[in-house]
Design a protein around this motif. Structure first.
Motif, PDB file in Angstrom:
ATOM      1  N   ASP A   5       0.835  -1.189   0.000  1.00  0.00           N
ATOM      2  CA  ASP A   5       0.000   0.000   0.000  1.00  0.00           C
ATOM      3  C   ASP A   5       0.879   1.252   0.000  1.00  0.00           C
ATOM      4  N   LEU A   6       0.541   2.201  -0.857  1.00  0.00           N
ATOM      5  CA  LEU A   6       1.331   3.434  -0.972  1.00  0.00           C
ATOM      6  C   LEU A   6       0.541   4.670  -0.564  1.00  0.00           C
ATOM      7  N   THR A   7      -0.485   4.465   0.226  1.00  0.00           N
ATOM      8  CA  THR A   7      -1.297   5.587   0.674  1.00  0.00           C
ATOM      9  C   THR A   7      -0.426   6.631   1.382  1.00  0.00           C
ATOM     10  N   GLY A   8      -0.573   7.873   0.959  1.00  0.00           N
ATOM     11  CA  GLY A   8       0.188   8.966   1.555  1.00  0.00           C
ATOM     12  C   GLY A   8       1.503   9.260   0.873  1.00  0.00           C
ATOM     13  N   ARG A   9       1.929   8.399  -0.071  1.00  0.00           N
ATOM     14  CA  ARG A   9       3.193   8.638  -0.770  1.00  0.00           C
ATOM     15  C   ARG A   9       2.967   9.620  -1.928  1.00  0.00           C
ATOM     16  N   LYS A  10       4.021  10.357  -2.255  1.00  0.00           N
ATOM     17  CA  LYS A  10       3.969  11.352  -3.325  1.00  0.00           C
ATOM     18  C   LYS A  10       5.039  11.035  -4.355  1.00  0.00           C
ATOM     19  N   ALA A  11       4.607  10.844  -5.612  1.00  0.00           N
ATOM     20  CA  ALA A  11       5.509  10.337  -6.635  1.00  0.00           C
ATOM     21  C   ALA A  11       5.600  11.268  -7.834  1.00  0.00           C
ATOM     22  N   LEU A  12       6.789  11.279  -8.445  1.00  0.00           N
ATOM     23  CA  LEU A  12       7.012  11.915  -9.741  1.00  0.00           C
ATOM     24  C   LEU A  12       7.467  10.820 -10.692  1.00  0.00           C
ATOM     25  N   VAL A  13       6.755  10.689 -11.821  1.00  0.00           N
ATOM     26  CA  VAL A  13       7.089   9.675 -12.824  1.00  0.00           C
ATOM     27  C   VAL A  13       7.420  10.384 -14.126  1.00  0.00           C
ATOM     28  N   THR A  14       8.614  10.149 -14.654  1.00  0.00           N
ATOM     29  CA  THR A  14       9.001  10.804 -15.907  1.00  0.00           C
ATOM     30  C   THR A  14       8.573   9.976 -17.107  1.00  0.00           C
ATOM     31  N   GLY A  15       8.376  10.656 -18.240  1.00  0.00           N
ATOM     32  CA  GLY A  15       7.945   9.955 -19.442  1.00  0.00           C
ATOM     33  C   GLY A  15       6.624   9.240 -19.246  1.00  0.00           C
ATOM     34  N   ALA A  16       5.729   9.847 -18.452  1.00  0.00           N
ATOM     35  CA  ALA A  16       4.508   9.153 -18.033  1.00  0.00           C
ATOM     36  C   ALA A  16       3.274   9.582 -18.809  1.00  0.00           C
ATOM     37  N   ALA A  17       3.454  10.308 -19.901  1.00  0.00           N
ATOM     38  CA  ALA A  17       2.297  10.716 -20.687  1.00  0.00           C
ATOM     39  C   ALA A  17       1.632   9.532 -21.367  1.00  0.00           C
ATOM     40  N   ARG A  18       2.414   8.491 -21.671  1.00  0.00           N
ATOM     41  CA  ARG A  18       1.879   7.350 -22.399  1.00  0.00           C
ATOM     42  C   ARG A  18       2.742   6.121 -22.119  1.00  0.00           C
ATOM     43  N   GLY A  19       2.343   4.988 -22.683  1.00  0.00           N
ATOM     44  CA  GLY A  19       3.149   3.775 -22.612  1.00  0.00           C
ATOM     45  C   GLY A  19       3.379   3.250 -21.213  1.00  0.00           C
ATOM     46  N   GLU A 235       3.780  -7.041 -20.669  1.00  0.00           N
ATOM     47  CA  GLU A 235       2.663  -6.110 -20.677  1.00  0.00           C
ATOM     48  C   GLU A 235       3.033  -4.914 -19.810  1.00  0.00           C
ATOM     49  N   VAL A 236       2.441  -3.768 -20.105  1.00  0.00           N
ATOM     50  CA  VAL A 236       2.789  -2.581 -19.323  1.00  0.00           C
ATOM     51  C   VAL A 236       2.496  -2.801 -17.842  1.00  0.00           C
ATOM     52  N   GLY A 237       1.458  -3.558 -17.550  1.00  0.00           N
ATOM     53  CA  GLY A 237       1.127  -3.827 -16.154  1.00  0.00           C
ATOM     54  C   GLY A 237       2.171  -4.661 -15.434  1.00  0.00           C
ATOM     55  N   ASP A 238       2.865  -5.518 -16.157  1.00  0.00           N
ATOM     56  CA  ASP A 238       3.945  -6.307 -15.549  1.00  0.00           C
ATOM     57  C   ASP A 238       5.026  -5.382 -15.002  1.00  0.00           C
ATOM     58  N   MET A 239       5.371  -4.368 -15.797  1.00  0.00           N
ATOM     59  CA  MET A 239       6.420  -3.429 -15.402  1.00  0.00           C
ATOM     60  C   MET A 239       5.944  -2.553 -14.251  1.00  0.00           C
ATOM     61  N   ALA A 240       4.691  -2.099 -14.356  1.00  0.00           N
ATOM     62  CA  ALA A 240       4.142  -1.221 -13.333  1.00  0.00           C
ATOM     63  C   ALA A 240       4.060  -1.916 -11.976  1.00  0.00           C
ATOM     64  N   ASP A 241       3.655  -3.181 -11.970  1.00  0.00           N
ATOM     65  CA  ASP A 241       3.560  -3.922 -10.712  1.00  0.00           C
ATOM     66  C   ASP A 241       4.921  -4.041 -10.030  1.00  0.00           C
ATOM     67  N   ALA A 242       5.971  -4.259 -10.835  1.00  0.00           N
ATOM     68  CA  ALA A 242       7.314  -4.376 -10.265  1.00  0.00           C
ATOM     69  C   ALA A 242       7.758  -3.055  -9.645  1.00  0.00           C
ATOM     70  N   VAL A 243       7.404  -1.946 -10.294  1.00  0.00           N
ATOM     71  CA  VAL A 243       7.760  -0.634  -9.751  1.00  0.00           C
ATOM     72  C   VAL A 243       7.035  -0.382  -8.435  1.00  0.00           C
ATOM     73  N   VAL A 244       5.750  -0.691  -8.390  1.00  0.00           N
ATOM     74  CA  VAL A 244       4.990  -0.512  -7.146  1.00  0.00           C
ATOM     75  C   VAL A 244       5.636  -1.311  -6.017  1.00  0.00           C
ATOM     76  N   PHE A 245       6.008  -2.550  -6.306  1.00  0.00           N
ATOM     77  CA  PHE A 245       6.676  -3.370  -5.292  1.00  0.00           C
ATOM     78  C   PHE A 245       7.939  -2.691  -4.773  1.00  0.00           C
ATOM     79  N   LEU A 246       8.797  -2.224  -5.673  1.00  0.00           N
ATOM     80  CA  LEU A 246      10.070  -1.636  -5.254  1.00  0.00           C
ATOM     81  C   LEU A 246       9.893  -0.313  -4.513  1.00  0.00           C
ATOM     82  N   CYS A 247       8.752   0.354  -4.728  1.00  0.00           N
ATOM     83  CA  CYS A 247       8.477   1.596  -4.005  1.00  0.00           C
ATOM     84  C   CYS A 247       7.854   1.342  -2.641  1.00  0.00           C
ATOM     85  N   SER A 248       7.384   0.140  -2.408  1.00  0.00           N
ATOM     86  CA  SER A 248       6.580  -0.162  -1.227  1.00  0.00           C
ATOM     87  C   SER A 248       7.426  -0.660  -0.059  1.00  0.00           C
TER      88      SER A 248
END
Length: 267
Positions: A5-19, A235-248
């Motif tokens: 859970d990342l409730t309360g966290r504040k993130a900046l993601v670069t190149g996040a307009a698409r993909g 899939e894009v979700g595969d990459m996103a899930d790994a990032v969430v894990f490493l941020c958590s």
């Protein structure tokens, strides 16, 4: 609530307009984080921010050229001001220019180095300055850099890209060591995405055909799948899930690693 859970966290993601970047931003939002989208694509970035904020999440957009020091300073300041803090940075922005070494152009190499290497290093610089004790945010945090499976395999026609993504891996590990030794309180990791059929990924497949390495796009993509033990593209979700894990907090004792998210291609 879970350890992811990342409730309360504040993130900046670069190149996040698409993909992949947009998918990462969306997954961070779903995990409870507030997110600032940083990109040079202003219209697409604002559209993505509006879409992600439609459900009530706090999501903003800031125009960010990752190669410019002054853009980074402004983006971090705006992230902290609009979101009320800053404790996650995802260095996702990157470019890939395909070329056989015999045809490589110096300017293409410079552009990839500037975005992929300089952009990543500047992002870590400004994250450290803000997140460290006494910084504008000052609560520590997590940085996740997006490298590539290209950093771990010898794939033809991507020597320049592979070199820059290998550099991202090295920068990640040194940054993690500096943060730990100097007490910044920031964990730094990277992931190695496999081929994902985004616009960028499919352009690579087309470029492989143009370089004479495959007769058509289907064969080029099929060759990648054949090299991937799980038998599919990412899939894009595969990459996103790994990032969430490493941020958590699930990764609270993990720093300085490169996590393959490539279906086993780079083993």
């Amino acid at each position: 609530m879970t350890q992811f859970d990342l409730t309360g966290r504040k993130a900046l993601v670069t190149g996040a307009a698409r993909g992949i970047g947009a998918a990462i931003a969306e997954s961070l939002v779903k995990a409870g984080a507030s997110v600032m989208i940083g990109d040079i694509l202003a219209e697409a970035g604002r559209e993505t921010a509006a879409r992600l904020s439609a459900g009530g999440a706090k999501v903003g957009f800031v125009k960010l050229d990752v190669t410019r020091d002054e853009d980074w300073a402004a983006a971090v300041a705006e992230t902290s001001a609009k979101l009320g803090g800053f404790d996650i940075l995802v260095n996702n922005a990157g470019i890939e220019i395909t070329s056989l070494i015999i045809n490589v152009e110096a300017e293409d190499l410079r552009n990839m180095c500037n975005v992929n290497v300089v952009g990543t290093a500047l992002g870590i610089k400004h994250a450290f300055r803000s997140m460290q004790p006494g910084g504008s945010a000052g609560k520590g945090g997590a940085v996740v850099n997006i490298s590539s499976v290209a950093a771990t395999i010898a794939f033809p026609a991507i020597a320049g890209y592979s070199g820059t993504k290998s550099a991202v891996d090295r920068i990640t590990r040194i940054a993690a060591m500096e943060s730990g030794k100097l007490g910044y309180g920031v964990r730094v990791n990277c992931i190695y995405p496999g081929l994902v059929p985004t616009d960028m990924g499919m352009k690579l497949a087309s470029d492989i055909v143009a370089a004479g390495l495959a007769p058509n796009v289907e064969t080029a993509v099929g060759g990648v799948i054949e090299q991937t033990p799980l038998g599919r593209l990412g899939e894009v979700g595969d990459m996103a899930d790994a990032v969430v894990f490493l941020c958590s907090d699930g990764a609270k004792f993990i720093t300085g690693i490169g996590l393959p998210v490539d279906g086993g291609m780079g083993m």
